[in-house]
Motif scaffolding. Structure first.
Motif, short mmCIF file in Angstrom:
data_model
loop_
_atom_site.label_atom_id
_atom_site.label_comp_id
_atom_site.label_asym_id
_atom_site.label_seq_id
_atom_site.Cartn_x
_atom_site.Cartn_y
_atom_site.Cartn_z
N SER A 238 20.61 -6.48 -14.97
CA SER A 238 20.59 -5.59 -14.01
C SER A 238 21.86 -4.66 -13.79
O SER A 238 22.06 -3.74 -12.77
CB SER A 238 20.44 -6.29 -12.44
OG SER A 238 21.36 -7.10 -12.45
N TRP A 239 22.89 -4.95 -14.44
CA TRP A 239 23.97 -4.20 -14.58
C TRP A 239 23.79 -2.76 -14.69
O TRP A 239 23.24 -2.45 -15.49
CB TRP A 239 25.16 -4.55 -15.35
CG TRP A 239 26.70 -4.16 -15.35
CD1 TRP A 239 27.51 -4.54 -14.50
CD2 TRP A 239 27.05 -2.98 -15.84
NE1 TRP A 239 28.62 -3.90 -14.54
CE2 TRP A 239 28.37 -2.97 -15.23
CE3 TRP A 239 26.59 -2.04 -16.68
CZ2 TRP A 239 29.26 -1.79 -15.78
CZ3 TRP A 239 27.47 -0.84 -17.05
CH2 TRP A 239 28.83 -0.84 -16.72
N SER A 240 24.27 -1.92 -13.99
CA SER A 240 24.08 -0.45 -14.07
C SER A 240 25.25 0.35 -13.89
O SER A 240 26.20 0.40 -12.85
CB SER A 240 22.96 0.04 -12.92
OG SER A 240 23.14 1.37 -12.77
N ALA A 241 25.79 1.33 -14.88
CA ALA A 241 27.07 1.93 -14.87
C ALA A 241 26.58 2.88 -13.58
O ALA A 241 27.59 3.35 -12.93
CB ALA A 241 27.15 2.88 -16.05
N ALA A 242 25.64 3.51 -13.46
CA ALA A 242 25.30 4.40 -12.33
C ALA A 242 25.47 3.93 -11.19
O ALA A 242 26.08 4.34 -10.10
CB ALA A 242 23.83 5.10 -12.49
N LYS A 243 25.23 2.51 -10.84
CA LYS A 243 25.36 1.81 -9.47
C LYS A 243 26.73 1.65 -9.36
O LYS A 243 27.04 1.62 -8.40
CB LYS A 243 24.59 0.69 -9.50
CG LYS A 243 22.93 0.89 -9.51
CD LYS A 243 21.93 -0.23 -9.45
CE LYS A 243 20.86 -0.11 -9.42
NZ LYS A 243 19.87 -1.22 -9.16
N GLN A 244 27.50 1.12 -10.45
CA GLN A 244 28.87 0.86 -10.36
C GLN A 244 29.64 2.29 -9.85
O GLN A 244 30.35 2.09 -8.78
CB GLN A 244 29.34 0.68 -11.90
CG GLN A 244 29.15 -0.70 -12.23
CD GLN A 244 29.85 -1.84 -11.72
OE1 GLN A 244 29.45 -2.57 -10.63
NE2 GLN A 244 30.88 -2.28 -12.08
N ILE A 245 29.26 3.42 -10.15
CA ILE A 245 29.88 4.70 -9.83
C ILE A 245 29.69 4.93 -8.54
O ILE A 245 30.36 5.25 -7.63
CB ILE A 245 29.43 5.99 -10.69
CG1 ILE A 245 29.88 5.44 -12.08
CG2 ILE A 245 30.05 7.27 -10.30
CD1 ILE A 245 31.42 5.44 -12.48
#
Length: 419
Positions: A238-245
């Motif tokens: 579920s890790w998402s670079a977009a969600k982190q940003i």
């Protein structure tokens, strides 16, 4: 990626500061001067990065209009070198240099000579926890970028296989088949969705698709685990670079009123730079789950230092929207060129008939030379870029540790002493 920090503790400076008497007006004037200098340096650094976009947008027109006399420098000095292409490896190396310079200056303003008790008072008492949380998310992104660079380096090796095959003379069916196989493997890997690119599934799929190139790429049965160790970084599905940003950019508001000239402003400036740099590099380098990345940070347009950052955001955001429609692997300039050339060369291979027509042979020779140039730029630039990403990681870790040290000191100072 944690590195040793040889710098002295900022707490020594705090102790000296508390034992000195300075009029508050003088201290405030110095803070205003430091803040103005930081804003000027931020504006200059990002304006330099924006100049790459402006230069390459107008260079062809200028070249057409330039006369020999125009090309000469009347001072006798050679003209300055042109800025690197926008979103190229060299451009991102400059971006990380700007980040590191701004981070060092910001940290000096925030920590050096400041009474640590300010960290327990508004506005720092609410800003510092958010800053520390953003730092942790930035570290995750640095790890993801590091492994994305590993992936690009493997794509580069596949492209080099194709280049070596297509440079054989005379060019026969065997060489063309070998080049086509390497290029289709390259394009298939690029076509994986972002979540698969840096997940554990990539290791299995990539080795399966490149088994016949094991010796050339450096993947043998005995050596595969060592070569792919850097790709074994595992994150939740579920890790998402977009969600982190998006999480990093949430609740990030510009200081108003009196806070705009106090310690809140350098913290906001650094938060803005941190989010922008992470967002830009995620857009360029393959990372897990980047859908929706175009919803980026909003910066008030009335802030002078932010104008070049806003200009870069708008251009990168527009390019990202086009990328999502085309399904390309990233905005890195070298990657886009590699992907375009790979498609053209595969198209040539599909219709190849020995012997090749002279016109077709000349065209393929030019495309092969261009692909070789892309590979050369990758080979020269990706290693240093990866090293800079590691340096950013180390710098964030050190700064976070120093801030936590101050927070811990303040906590101990406010704890009542038992009698």
């Amino acid at each position: 990626m944690l590195g040793a920090d040889n710098q002295g503790s900022f707490l020594n400076r705090f102790s000296i500061r508390r034992n000195q008497f300075s009029p508050s007006d003088s201290v405030h004037d110095q803070e205003l001067e430091d803040l103005e200098l930081l804003q000027r340096h931020v504006a200059d650094g990002f304006s330099d990065l924006l100049s790459s976009l402006n230069y390459h947008d107008t260079s062809s027109t200028a070249a057409a209009a330039e006369t020999p006399a125009d090309a000469e420098d009347t001072s006798g000095h050679p003209p300055p070198p042109p800025p690197p292409p926008f979103l190229s490896i060299a451009w991102f190396r400059r971006l990380l240099d700007v980040f590191l310079c701004c981070e060092a200056e910001y940290k000096a303003i925030l920590l050096s000579g400041r009474d640590p008790t300010q960290f327990s008072k508004p506005p720092l008492d609410r800003l510092i926890p958010d800053l520390l949380e953003r730092s942790v998310k930035a570290l995750d992104i640095c790890n993801a970028i590091n492994h994305g660079v590993d992936l690009i380096q493997h794509w580069q090796k596949l492209a080099q296989i194709a280049v070596a095959a297509l440079r054989q003379a005379p060019l026969g069916d065997g060489q063309v088949r070998r080049a086509r196989k390497a290029l289709t493997t390259l394009l298939s890997s690029m076509a994986f969705d972002d979540k698969e690119n840096t997940s554990s599934n990539f290791h299995v799929r990539w080795t399966e698709r490149t088994r016949s190139f094991g010796r050339r790429v450096g993947i043998t049965k005995d050596r595969a685990p060592a070569n792919f160790r850097s790709l074994s970084w595992s994150v939740a599905k579920s890790w998402s670079a977009a969600k982190q940003i998006q999480t990093m950019s949430s609740n990030l508001a510009a200081p108003r009123g009196n806070e705009a000239t106090g310690p809140a402003m350098p913290v906001y400036i650094m938060n803005t730079i941190l989010v922008f740099v992470m967002w830009a590099i995620v857009a360029a380098i393959p990372c897990q789950e980047r859908n929706g990345l175009s919803a980026h940070l909003q910066v008030p347009r009335n802030l002078g230092w932010a104008q070049p950052i806003i200009g870069l955001q708008e251009k990168i955001g527009d390019d990202w929207k086009k990328k999502e429609k085309k399904g390309t692997s990233g905005l890195l300039e070298e990657l886009q060129r590699m992907e375009k050339l790979a498609h053209s060369l595969v198209e040539f291979a599909d219709g190849f008939v020995f012997p090749a027509e002279e016109e077709k042979a000349t065209e393929v020779e030019a495309m092969t030379a261009e692909m070789a140039e892309v590979c050369r730029r990758m080979e020269e630039g990706l290693g240093p870029l990866q090293q800079q990403v590691r340096e950013v990681f180390h710098r964030i870790v050190r700064s976070r540790a120093e801030i936590l040290e101050v927070v811990d000191q303040v906590s101990k100072m406010s704890t009542p002493v038992p009698y």
